[in-house]
Each structure stands twice: as structure tokens, then as C-alpha cells.
Scaffold this motif. Structure first.
Motif, mmCIF file in Angstrom:
data_model
loop_
_atom_site.group_PDB
_atom_site.id
_atom_site.type_symbol
_atom_site.label_atom_id
_atom_site.label_comp_id
_atom_site.label_asym_id
_atom_site.label_seq_id
_atom_site.Cartn_x
_atom_site.Cartn_y
_atom_site.Cartn_z
ATOM 1 N N GLY A 21 -4.806 9.172 -9.903
ATOM 2 C CA GLY A 21 -3.722 10.147 -9.860
ATOM 3 C C GLY A 21 -2.896 10.085 -8.584
ATOM 4 O O GLY A 21 -2.097 10.974 -8.319
ATOM 5 N N GLY A 22 -3.064 9.027 -7.807
ATOM 6 C CA GLY A 22 -2.301 8.852 -6.568
ATOM 7 C C GLY A 22 -1.312 7.712 -6.694
ATOM 8 O O GLY A 22 -1.129 7.144 -7.774
ATOM 9 N N ARG A 23 -0.676 7.398 -5.564
ATOM 10 C CA ARG A 23 0.311 6.321 -5.564
ATOM 11 C C ARG A 23 0.205 5.531 -4.272
ATOM 12 O O ARG A 23 0.113 6.114 -3.187
ATOM 13 C CB ARG A 23 1.709 6.930 -5.679
ATOM 14 N N LEU A 24 0.202 4.217 -4.387
ATOM 15 C CA LEU A 24 0.197 3.351 -3.220
ATOM 16 C C LEU A 24 1.655 3.103 -2.835
ATOM 17 O O LEU A 24 2.306 2.203 -3.352
ATOM 18 C CB LEU A 24 -0.531 2.030 -3.512
ATOM 19 N N THR A 25 2.169 3.952 -1.952
ATOM 20 C CA THR A 25 3.561 3.835 -1.520
ATOM 21 C C THR A 25 3.729 2.589 -0.653
ATOM 22 O O THR A 25 2.749 1.952 -0.255
ATOM 23 C CB THR A 25 3.977 5.067 -0.696
ATOM 24 N N ILE A 26 4.947 2.258 -0.319
ATOM 25 C CA ILE A 26 5.218 1.075 0.505
ATOM 26 C C ILE A 26 4.550 1.203 1.863
ATOM 27 O O ILE A 26 3.929 0.257 2.352
ATOM 28 C CB ILE A 26 6.739 0.843 0.644
ATOM 29 N N LYS A 27 4.636 2.365 2.496
ATOM 30 C CA LYS A 27 4.007 2.541 3.812
ATOM 31 C C LYS A 27 2.492 2.462 3.718
ATOM 32 O O LYS A 27 1.840 1.872 4.581
ATOM 33 C CB LYS A 27 4.457 3.856 4.453
ATOM 34 N N ARG A 28 1.922 3.049 2.691
ATOM 35 C CA ARG A 28 0.472 2.956 2.495
ATOM 36 C C ARG A 28 0.053 1.501 2.289
ATOM 37 O O ARG A 28 -0.967 1.054 2.801
ATOM 38 C CB ARG A 28 0.042 3.803 1.292
ATOM 39 N N GLU A 29 0.855 0.781 1.518
ATOM 40 C CA GLU A 29 0.592 -0.640 1.275
ATOM 41 C C GLU A 29 0.638 -1.430 2.585
ATOM 42 O O GLU A 29 -0.216 -2.278 2.845
ATOM 43 C CB GLU A 29 1.610 -1.197 0.282
ATOM 44 N N GLU A 30 1.633 -1.159 3.417
ATOM 45 C CA GLU A 30 1.763 -1.863 4.692
ATOM 46 C C GLU A 30 0.580 -1.576 5.616
ATOM 47 O O GLU A 30 0.069 -2.472 6.288
ATOM 48 C CB GLU A 30 3.080 -1.498 5.388
ATOM 49 N N ILE A 31 0.127 -0.329 5.648
ATOM 50 C CA ILE A 31 -1.039 0.032 6.469
ATOM 51 C C ILE A 31 -2.286 -0.669 5.929
ATOM 52 O O ILE A 31 -3.098 -1.194 6.695
ATOM 53 C CB ILE A 31 -1.235 1.567 6.519
ATOM 54 N N LEU A 32 -2.433 -0.709 4.608
ATOM 55 C CA LEU A 32 -3.556 -1.413 4.004
ATOM 56 C C LEU A 32 -3.512 -2.896 4.368
ATOM 57 O O LEU A 32 -4.542 -3.494 4.707
ATOM 58 C CB LEU A 32 -3.551 -1.224 2.479
ATOM 59 N N LYS A 33 -2.325 -3.494 4.331
ATOM 60 C CA LYS A 33 -2.188 -4.915 4.683
ATOM 61 C C LYS A 33 -2.591 -5.176 6.133
ATOM 62 O O LYS A 33 -3.181 -6.210 6.439
ATOM 63 C CB LYS A 33 -0.754 -5.393 4.447
ATOM 64 N N VAL A 34 -2.272 -4.246 7.028
ATOM 65 C CA VAL A 34 -2.675 -4.385 8.434
ATOM 66 C C VAL A 34 -4.193 -4.482 8.517
ATOM 67 O O VAL A 34 -4.743 -5.341 9.203
ATOM 68 C CB VAL A 34 -2.156 -3.195 9.285
ATOM 69 N N LEU A 35 -4.880 -3.604 7.789
ATOM 70 C CA LEU A 35 -6.343 -3.608 7.830
ATOM 71 C C LEU A 35 -6.933 -4.821 7.111
ATOM 72 O O LEU A 35 -7.954 -5.367 7.541
ATOM 73 C CB LEU A 35 -6.890 -2.309 7.240
ATOM 74 N N LEU A 36 -6.298 -5.256 6.039
ATOM 75 C CA LEU A 36 -6.773 -6.444 5.332
ATOM 76 C C LEU A 36 -6.666 -7.696 6.214
ATOM 77 O O LEU A 36 -7.519 -8.576 6.142
ATOM 78 C CB LEU A 36 -5.958 -6.665 4.048
ATOM 79 N N ALA A 37 -5.646 -7.748 7.039
ATOM 80 C CA ALA A 37 -5.417 -8.924 7.886
ATOM 81 C C ALA A 37 -6.333 -8.961 9.104
ATOM 82 O O ALA A 37 -6.546 -10.018 9.694
ATOM 83 C CB ALA A 37 -3.961 -8.966 8.336
ATOM 84 N N SER A 38 -6.888 -7.817 9.471
ATOM 85 C CA SER A 38 -7.688 -7.744 10.684
ATOM 86 C C SER A 38 -9.129 -8.204 10.434
ATOM 87 O O SER A 38 -9.740 -7.846 9.438
ATOM 88 C CB SER A 38 -7.696 -6.315 11.218
ATOM 89 N N LYS A 39 -9.637 -8.971 11.356
ATOM 90 C CA LYS A 39 -11.025 -9.433 11.271
ATOM 91 C C LYS A 39 -11.978 -8.442 11.936
ATOM 92 O O LYS A 39 -13.182 -8.568 11.813
ATOM 93 C CB LYS A 39 -11.150 -10.802 11.920
ATOM 94 N N ILE A 40 -11.426 -7.472 12.647
ATOM 95 C CA ILE A 40 -12.238 -6.463 13.325
ATOM 96 C C ILE A 40 -11.724 -5.074 12.950
ATOM 97 O O ILE A 40 -10.575 -4.920 12.541
ATOM 98 C CB ILE A 40 -12.216 -6.645 14.867
ATOM 99 N N PRO A 41 -12.559 -4.047 13.094
ATOM 100 C CA PRO A 41 -12.097 -2.679 12.824
ATOM 101 C C PRO A 41 -11.004 -2.273 13.814
ATOM 102 O O PRO A 41 -10.985 -2.750 14.949
ATOM 103 C CB PRO A 41 -13.350 -1.831 13.047
ATOM 104 N N LEU A 42 -10.112 -1.409 13.367
ATOM 105 C CA LEU A 42 -8.983 -0.976 14.187
ATOM 106 C C LEU A 42 -8.939 0.539 14.292
ATOM 107 O O LEU A 42 -9.205 1.244 13.322
ATOM 108 C CB LEU A 42 -7.662 -1.453 13.564
#
Length: 165
Positions: A21-42
Motif C-alpha cells: 500500500g506504499g509507493r517507491l517515489t523517485i527520492k526513495r528510489e535514489e536513497i535505496l540506490k545509495v544504500l545498494l551501492a555501498s559496501k558498508i553501512p551508512l
């Protein structure tokens, strides 16, 4: 990670959000991509800095915290309590029910590996906590470890030191 992998992961994440019932907005997607690209926790501020670098847009820190909270509620990311940092879930594309995670955290390079805990172990842990007159708030485990890469580096250092003596 390739562009194709990002597209597949983001599509899976968007589908998971929609189903809940939610939505992956563009900003949420970009934040997710930042975490997906990281090899360490941020930390949230590290996420914000990388977001700014990648998108050339600014965002208030409170917005980042709200997005991280949303992504965590959707089980797309995890918060590591011991470090107050965030990491992308390694099971985003899996359709199975989300299991209890155990995080192996390398104390040297800070890399993290997510593994699932056997339900029997979680049940036993919960029983032990109850017997001690406590209530388990979260079965998530974060273990202090050394990854094989760092272990090999340490072994090489020790060998070099022995050879110099």
C-alpha cells in the motif's frame, strides 16, 4: 552492481511497496540506490551526502530520516543498532517471508553480511529471555567479526613481522 541489477532490484522494491500500500517515489528510489551501492553501512548523514553527490540535489536531513524509516518499514533496508547505520536488505528480490536477520560486521573494514537465523534458534533465544524475566524487543543480532579478506591481510602482516625479526 550493473544497471540491469539496479533496475531489477528497484522493480522488485517498487512491487513490494505497492503490495503493502506504499509507493517507491523517485527520492526513495535514489536513497535505496545509495544504500545498494555501498559496501558498508551508512549513517543518515552519509546517505544524504552521497545522495547530494549523485543527484546534485539537496534534501533536508529530516526527509532522509523519513525515507530511511519508510524503506525500513518496507523491509528494503535494515538499521544496525550497534552502529546507528543503515544497509540495504540482501533479500529484496526474494518473494519469501522476511526472516530474522543476523549481521556479521567486520570490525576492520566495516563490511556487513546478512544471514538468516534459524527459527528454532530465535524461539530458544526468546524462551531464555522470558526465563530471565525480560522481554525480547528485537531478535536481530549484530555480531562483531573479521571478514576473510581482513583476516588474510592480518595474517600477511604477522608473517611479514616474523620475517623481519
Amino acid at each position: 552492481m550493473t544497471q540491469t541489477n539496479y533496475k531489477e532490484i528497484v522493480a522488485s522494491a517498487a512491487s513490494r511497496c505497492k503490495d503493502a500500500g506504499g509507493r517507491l517515489t523517485i527520492k526513495r528510489e535514489e536513497i535505496l540506490k545509495v544504500l545498494l551501492a555501498s559496501k558498508i553501512p551508512l549513517s543518515a548523514y552519509e546517505v544524504l551526502d552521497l545522495y547530494k553527490e549523485q543527484t546534485r540535489e539537496s534534501m533536508p536531513p529530516m526527509s532522509v530520516y523519513r525515507i530511511l524509516e519508510f524503506l525500513e518499514q518496507q523491509e528494503l533496508i535494515h538499521r544496525l543498532d550497534s552502529q546507528n547505520k543503515f544497509i540495504a536488505c540482501s533479500h529484496i528480490q526474494q518473494d519469501c517471508a522476511h526472516q530474522v536477520s543476523q549481521f556479521l560486521i567486520c570490525r576492520n573494514c566495516h563490511s556487513v553480511k546478512e544471514v538468516s537465523i534459524a527459527q528454532a534458534l530465535v524461539k530458544e533465544l526468546n524462551e531464555q529471555v522470558k526465563e530471565a524475566d525480560y522481554k525480547l524487543l528485537s531478535p536481530q543480532l549484530e555480531l562483531d567479526c573479521i571478514c576473510n579478506t581482513c583476516l588474510k591481510k592480518e595474517s600477511l602482516k604477522e608473517e611479514n613481522l616474523k620475517q623481519k625479526d
